[in-house]
Design an enzyme around this catalytic site. Structure first.
Site, PDB file in Angstrom:
ATOM      1  N   GLN A  78       9.813  33.750  26.422  1.00 14.18           N
ATOM      2  CA  GLN A  78      10.207  35.145  26.577  1.00 14.18           C
ATOM      3  C   GLN A  78       8.975  36.025  26.753  1.00 14.18           C
ATOM      4  O   GLN A  78       8.383  36.489  25.791  1.00 14.18           O
ATOM      5  CB  GLN A  78      11.033  35.617  25.378  1.00 14.18           C
ATOM      6  CG  GLN A  78      11.621  36.973  25.638  1.00 14.18           C
ATOM      7  CD  GLN A  78      12.724  37.330  24.669  1.00 14.18           C
ATOM      8  OE1 GLN A  78      13.147  36.535  23.858  1.00 14.18           O
ATOM      9  NE2 GLN A  78      13.190  38.550  24.766  1.00 14.18           N
ATOM     10  N   PHE A  79       8.602  36.246  28.004  1.00 15.58           N
ATOM     11  CA  PHE A  79       7.401  37.037  28.312  1.00 15.58           C
ATOM     12  C   PHE A  79       7.517  38.473  27.834  1.00 15.58           C
ATOM     13  O   PHE A  79       6.518  39.136  27.583  1.00 15.58           O
ATOM     14  CB  PHE A  79       7.068  36.980  29.807  1.00 15.58           C
ATOM     15  CG  PHE A  79       7.955  37.827  30.674  1.00 15.58           C
ATOM     16  CD1 PHE A  79       7.574  39.120  31.015  1.00 15.58           C
ATOM     17  CD2 PHE A  79       9.165  37.345  31.149  1.00 15.58           C
ATOM     18  CE1 PHE A  79       8.378  39.908  31.823  1.00 15.58           C
ATOM     19  CE2 PHE A  79       9.977  38.127  31.942  1.00 15.58           C
ATOM     20  CZ  PHE A  79       9.583  39.408  32.285  1.00 15.58           C
ATOM     21  N   THR A  80       8.735  38.973  27.651  1.00 14.88           N
ATOM     22  CA  THR A  80       8.918  40.370  27.253  1.00 14.88           C
ATOM     23  C   THR A  80       8.424  40.647  25.832  1.00 14.88           C
ATOM     24  O   THR A  80       8.320  41.821  25.441  1.00 14.88           O
ATOM     25  CB  THR A  80      10.395  40.801  27.377  1.00 14.88           C
ATOM     26  OG1 THR A  80      11.195  39.968  26.539  1.00 14.88           O
ATOM     27  CG2 THR A  80      10.858  40.701  28.823  1.00 14.88           C
TER      28      THR A  80
END
Length: 150
Positions: A78-80
């Site tokens: 999850q890059f966010t």
């Protein structure tokens, strides 16, 4: 490297309408990777997560680890998690590692977790549009950042 660790009664991830992985009692682990992350970050985080004592014992005190309860793990990229919200209302993801670096680190995280945990884990698919379903137990949600070890 930053993770959001959620104690769950169950969790699953769907991709293109099909369940890719599902687990019962254990951890849903959301993993955000930065360009500066290394194998040392991976090893430290895996050890920290596996030994985190946030499951209830016979006295209902949080004193048992994932290994102690023979739990399961679902690891999702999850890059966010590295969103910067300082300016304006649209988050910037400039601190998140680009896929050419993040994919090998995500895969290394999974391998290291399985090695230390001595058990196979469920995973998502890097870059896919995933639908994650979970039943948070507690709720218990903990954020761990490998850059804040001291």
């Amino acid at each position: 490297m930053r993770v959001v660790l959620q104690r769950v009664s169950e969790a699953s991830v769907m991709i293109d309408g099909k369940v890719k992985s599902s687990i019962e009692k254990g951890f849903l682990i959301l993993v955000g990777i930065e360009a500066e992350d290394t194998q040392e970050d991976i090893e430290w985080l895996c050890r920290k997560i596996i030994n985190m004592r946030i499951f209830g014992n016979e006295d209902d005190k949080m004193n048992l680890s994932l290994k102690d309860i023979d739990g399961e793990a679902l690891i999702i990229s999850q890059f966010t998690l590295h969103a910067s919200t300082k300016k304006g209302n649209r988050p910037s993801f400039i601190n998140a590692a680009k896929p050419d670096l993040a994919i090998p680190l995500y895969e290394a995280f999974i391998k290291e977790f399985e090695k230390q945990f001595e058990k196979e884990v469920g995973t998502g698919e890097f870059g896919a549009d995933m639908k994650v379903n979970l039943l948070n137990d507690g709720p218990v949600t903990i954020i761990i950042d490998s850059k804040n070890r001291d």
